[in-house]
Write a protein that holds these residues in place. Sequence first.
Motif, PDB file in Angstrom:
ATOM      1  N   ILE A   1       0.854  -1.188   0.000  1.00 21.26           N
ATOM      2  CA  ILE A   1       0.000   0.000   0.000  1.00 21.26           C
ATOM      3  C   ILE A   1       0.890   1.238   0.000  1.00 21.26           C
ATOM      4  O   ILE A   1       1.684   1.439   0.922  1.00 21.26           O
ATOM      5  CB  ILE A   1      -0.930   0.016   1.227  1.00 21.26           C
ATOM      6  CG1 ILE A   1      -1.829  -1.223   1.234  1.00 21.26           C
ATOM      7  CG2 ILE A   1      -1.772   1.293   1.234  1.00 21.26           C
ATOM      8  CD1 ILE A   1      -2.644  -1.395   2.516  1.00 21.26           C
ATOM      9  N   THR A   2       0.770   2.049  -1.034  1.00 19.32           N
ATOM     10  CA  THR A   2       1.566   3.259  -1.159  1.00 19.32           C
ATOM     11  C   THR A   2       0.699   4.462  -0.823  1.00 19.32           C
ATOM     12  O   THR A   2      -0.334   4.692  -1.467  1.00 19.32           O
ATOM     13  CB  THR A   2       2.115   3.409  -2.597  1.00 19.32           C
ATOM     14  OG1 THR A   2       2.938   2.282  -2.904  1.00 19.32           O
ATOM     15  CG2 THR A   2       2.927   4.683  -2.736  1.00 19.32           C
ATOM     16  N   LEU A   3       1.093   5.215   0.181  1.00 12.53           N
ATOM     17  CA  LEU A   3       0.357   6.392   0.616  1.00 12.53           C
ATOM     18  C   LEU A   3       1.014   7.642   0.049  1.00 12.53           C
ATOM     19  O   LEU A   3       2.216   7.840   0.188  1.00 12.53           O
ATOM     20  CB  LEU A   3       0.341   6.450   2.149  1.00 12.53           C
ATOM     21  CG  LEU A   3      -0.347   7.639   2.810  1.00 12.53           C
ATOM     22  CD1 LEU A   3      -1.831   7.675   2.471  1.00 12.53           C
ATOM     23  CD2 LEU A   3      -0.138   7.591   4.325  1.00 12.53           C
ATOM     24  N   ILE A   4       0.215   8.481  -0.612  1.00 17.45           N
ATOM     25  CA  ILE A   4       0.738   9.683  -1.255  1.00 17.45           C
ATOM     26  C   ILE A   4      -0.032  10.900  -0.751  1.00 17.45           C
ATOM     27  O   ILE A   4      -1.262  10.888  -0.688  1.00 17.45           O
ATOM     28  CB  ILE A   4       0.619   9.596  -2.789  1.00 17.45           C
ATOM     29  CG1 ILE A   4       1.349   8.356  -3.314  1.00 17.45           C
ATOM     30  CG2 ILE A   4       1.179  10.851  -3.447  1.00 17.45           C
ATOM     31  CD1 ILE A   4       1.212   8.143  -4.806  1.00 17.45           C
ATOM     32  N   LYS A   5       0.695  11.947  -0.420  1.00 12.70           N
ATOM     33  CA  LYS A   5       0.065  13.191   0.023  1.00 12.70           C
ATOM     34  C   LYS A   5      -0.389  13.984  -1.202  1.00 12.70           C
ATOM     35  O   LYS A   5       0.413  14.309  -2.073  1.00 12.70           O
ATOM     36  CB  LYS A   5       1.059  14.009   0.834  1.00 12.70           C
ATOM     37  CG  LYS A   5       0.493  15.283   1.435  1.00 12.70           C
ATOM     38  CD  LYS A   5      -0.439  14.981   2.574  1.00 12.70           C
ATOM     39  CE  LYS A   5      -0.676  16.185   3.460  1.00 12.70           C
ATOM     40  NZ  LYS A   5      -1.112  17.389   2.760  1.00 12.70           N
ATOM     41  N   GLN A   6      -1.687  14.250  -1.269  1.00  6.74           N
ATOM     42  CA  GLN A   6      -2.215  15.121  -2.316  1.00  6.74           C
ATOM     43  C   GLN A   6      -2.058  16.562  -1.834  1.00  6.74           C
ATOM     44  O   GLN A   6      -2.652  16.961  -0.837  1.00  6.74           O
ATOM     45  CB  GLN A   6      -3.687  14.792  -2.594  1.00  6.74           C
ATOM     46  CG  GLN A   6      -4.399  15.733  -3.551  1.00  6.74           C
ATOM     47  CD  GLN A   6      -3.765  15.820  -4.924  1.00  6.74           C
ATOM     48  OE1 GLN A   6      -2.888  16.652  -5.135  1.00  6.74           O
ATOM     49  NE2 GLN A   6      -4.203  14.954  -5.839  1.00  6.74           N
ATOM     50  N   LYS A   7      -1.287  17.329  -2.547  1.00  8.04           N
ATOM     51  CA  LYS A   7      -0.963  18.681  -2.096  1.00  8.04           C
ATOM     52  C   LYS A   7      -1.975  19.729  -2.548  1.00  8.04           C
ATOM     53  O   LYS A   7      -2.013  20.831  -2.002  1.00  8.04           O
ATOM     54  CB  LYS A   7       0.446  19.061  -2.575  1.00  8.04           C
ATOM     55  CG  LYS A   7       1.534  18.165  -1.985  1.00  8.04           C
ATOM     56  CD  LYS A   7       2.916  18.546  -2.496  1.00  8.04           C
ATOM     57  CE  LYS A   7       3.977  17.624  -1.907  1.00  8.04           C
ATOM     58  NZ  LYS A   7       5.339  17.952  -2.410  1.00  8.04           N
ATOM     59  N   ASN A   8      -2.759  19.391  -3.550  1.00  9.12           N
ATOM     60  CA  ASN A   8      -3.739  20.339  -4.077  1.00  9.12           C
ATOM     61  C   ASN A   8      -5.143  19.827  -3.805  1.00  9.12           C
ATOM     62  O   ASN A   8      -5.561  18.807  -4.346  1.00  9.12           O
ATOM     63  CB  ASN A   8      -3.518  20.533  -5.580  1.00  9.12           C
ATOM     64  CG  ASN A   8      -4.357  21.661  -6.152  1.00  9.12           C
ATOM     65  OD1 ASN A   8      -5.467  21.942  -5.688  1.00  9.12           O
ATOM     66  ND2 ASN A   8      -3.847  22.315  -7.178  1.00  9.12           N
TER      67      ASN A   8
ATOM     68  N   PHE B   1      -6.785  12.933  -9.244  1.00  8.01           N
ATOM     69  CA  PHE B   1      -5.683  12.105  -9.746  1.00  8.01           C
ATOM     70  C   PHE B   1      -4.440  12.934 -10.071  1.00  8.01           C
ATOM     71  O   PHE B   1      -3.324  12.417 -10.044  1.00  8.01           O
ATOM     72  CB  PHE B   1      -6.108  11.369 -11.018  1.00  8.01           C
ATOM     73  CG  PHE B   1      -7.244  10.405 -10.818  1.00  8.01           C
ATOM     74  CD1 PHE B   1      -7.162   9.390  -9.881  1.00  8.01           C
ATOM     75  CD2 PHE B   1      -8.409  10.512 -11.563  1.00  8.01           C
ATOM     76  CE1 PHE B   1      -8.199   8.498  -9.684  1.00  8.01           C
ATOM     77  CE2 PHE B   1      -9.457   9.620 -11.381  1.00  8.01           C
ATOM     78  CZ  PHE B   1      -9.353   8.620 -10.443  1.00  8.01           C
ATOM     79  N   LEU B   2      -4.626  14.197 -10.404  1.00  8.02           N
ATOM     80  CA  LEU B   2      -3.499  15.043 -10.778  1.00  8.02           C
ATOM     81  C   LEU B   2      -2.506  15.151  -9.631  1.00  8.02           C
ATOM     82  O   LEU B   2      -2.876  15.370  -8.487  1.00  8.02           O
ATOM     83  CB  LEU B   2      -3.998  16.438 -11.149  1.00  8.02           C
ATOM     84  CG  LEU B   2      -4.849  16.520 -12.410  1.00  8.02           C
ATOM     85  CD1 LEU B   2      -5.302  17.931 -12.657  1.00  8.02           C
ATOM     86  CD2 LEU B   2      -4.094  15.995 -13.604  1.00  8.02           C
ATOM     87  N   GLY B   3      -1.223  14.994  -9.964  1.00  8.26           N
ATOM     88  CA  GLY B   3      -0.188  15.035  -8.948  1.00  8.26           C
ATOM     89  C   GLY B   3       0.016  13.710  -8.250  1.00  8.26           C
ATOM     90  O   GLY B   3       0.874  13.587  -7.387  1.00  8.26           O
ATOM     91  N   ILE B   4      -0.776  12.713  -8.628  1.00 10.89           N
ATOM     92  CA  ILE B   4      -0.722  11.407  -7.963  1.00 10.89           C
ATOM     93  C   ILE B   4      -0.366  10.291  -8.940  1.00 10.89           C
ATOM     94  O   ILE B   4       0.601   9.552  -8.726  1.00 10.89           O
ATOM     95  CB  ILE B   4      -2.079  11.080  -7.299  1.00 10.89           C
ATOM     96  CG1 ILE B   4      -2.424  12.120  -6.229  1.00 10.89           C
ATOM     97  CG2 ILE B   4      -2.057   9.670  -6.708  1.00 10.89           C
ATOM     98  CD1 ILE B   4      -1.486  12.162  -5.052  1.00 10.89           C
ATOM     99  N   LEU B   5      -1.152  10.150  -9.998  1.00 10.19           N
ATOM    100  CA  LEU B   5      -1.016   8.991 -10.871  1.00 10.19           C
ATOM    101  C   LEU B   5       0.103   9.152 -11.887  1.00 10.19           C
ATOM    102  O   LEU B   5       0.346  10.236 -12.416  1.00 10.19           O
ATOM    103  CB  LEU B   5      -2.326   8.717 -11.613  1.00 10.19           C
ATOM    104  CG  LEU B   5      -3.515   8.298 -10.777  1.00 10.19           C
ATOM    105  CD1 LEU B   5      -4.651   7.824 -11.687  1.00 10.19           C
ATOM    106  CD2 LEU B   5      -3.164   7.215  -9.775  1.00 10.19           C
ATOM    107  N   ASN B   6       0.748   8.045 -12.164  1.00  8.52           N
ATOM    108  CA  ASN B   6       1.731   7.951 -13.229  1.00  8.52           C
ATOM    109  C   ASN B   6       1.004   7.462 -14.477  1.00  8.52           C
ATOM    110  O   ASN B   6       0.455   6.363 -14.492  1.00  8.52           O
ATOM    111  CB  ASN B   6       2.822   6.964 -12.805  1.00  8.52           C
ATOM    112  CG  ASN B   6       3.876   6.760 -13.865  1.00  8.52           C
ATOM    113  OD1 ASN B   6       3.738   7.207 -15.000  1.00  8.52           O
ATOM    114  ND2 ASN B   6       4.940   6.068 -13.499  1.00  8.52           N
ATOM    115  N   GLN B   7       0.996   8.264 -15.533  1.00  6.66           N
ATOM    116  CA  GLN B   7       0.229   7.895 -16.720  1.00  6.66           C
ATOM    117  C   GLN B   7       0.875   6.780 -17.537  1.00  6.66           C
ATOM    118  O   GLN B   7       0.318   6.352 -18.543  1.00  6.66           O
ATOM    119  CB  GLN B   7      -0.030   9.117 -17.591  1.00  6.66           C
ATOM    120  CG  GLN B   7      -1.112  10.015 -16.997  1.00  6.66           C
ATOM    121  CD  GLN B   7      -1.648  11.000 -18.003  1.00  6.66           C
ATOM    122  OE1 GLN B   7      -0.899  11.739 -18.624  1.00  6.66           O
ATOM    123  NE2 GLN B   7      -2.955  11.015 -18.164  1.00  6.66           N
TER     124      GLN B   7
END
Length: 315
Positions: free
Chosen positions: A159-166, A171-177
């Motif tokens: 499980i990878t936890l990512i801080k959404q800054k906006n 999904f923007l700023g989070i997902l790798n396309q």
Amino acid sequence: MSKSNFNKNIFYNEFKPDFLLLIKEFPELKKYILKQDEEKKEEIAFDWSNNDLSLLMAKSILNYYFNIKYYHIPKGYLIPPIPSRLNYLNLINSLLTSKYNGNIINNIIGIDIGTGANIIYPILGNSLFKWKFICTEINDEAYNNAKIILQKNNLEQNITLIKQKNKNNIFLGILNQENKYSFSICNPPYYDYETEIKLDDKKRDNEFNFDEVYYKQGEFGFFKRYFEESICYKKNVFLFTILIGKKLNAENIYDKINNQNNNNDIIKISNIQKIQTGNNLRYIIYWSFFNNYTEFINTKLYSNEYNKFRPIIKY
């Protein structure tokens, strides 16, 4: 959408914990018993208005049934009811299987949008189905608490936890396309502060954090942004899902999804399904830009078409 279609397909797959067994394993639950049937010992009434019981019960269930040995939620954050969360995950599992001709899908990666301090969907999904997760959170305290839960249960590999800054982005700023994801799951904030929280605050038993329950225009406002970004990431995610509490919002969301087919981004799968957990009724709306999972995994990523929401982001 006709009312007859809206009332079809109640998904009811309720998880019922064995309270007698849990009380035996975790005796501290005893002090929250209101009454117990003398003849039918399994019929127990708890004081569910007590937040301490809600958290203790969540800890006990996660420990005994799902091998989550450490679980803590800071005071003032939502405590998740485990059965309803399991119903959401079971529905997604059923949908993925049905869209892959009943075959088992390997290497599933789900996205949990706004995982909260409780990070409940990823830890249940990983325990039940061995799914991996990317999960996002905007609130600092919730993010830090979720991170501790992962660390203490040795779940960081899955499980990878990512801080959404906006706060305006999903999904923007989070997902790798460059990657593909099997599904996204979302239990959005349900209040528009000005019109709802103030009116309902006195009726709420459970504590909550502002970021957990508020979004401009409530759950429908959150959906609009979510849906907009789903179009931008339509080749990266097979199944987009959202849990909605209000019937009117669910109807409007379903209509908006189907009206999108008048544009160039054709939605191949869309439906609305009720989830019944005890007396609690919620609505899951889901959509996909593919006919089935095979089509999704065989589709090449990337096109050269311009889209302002398409940064290439690696994590």
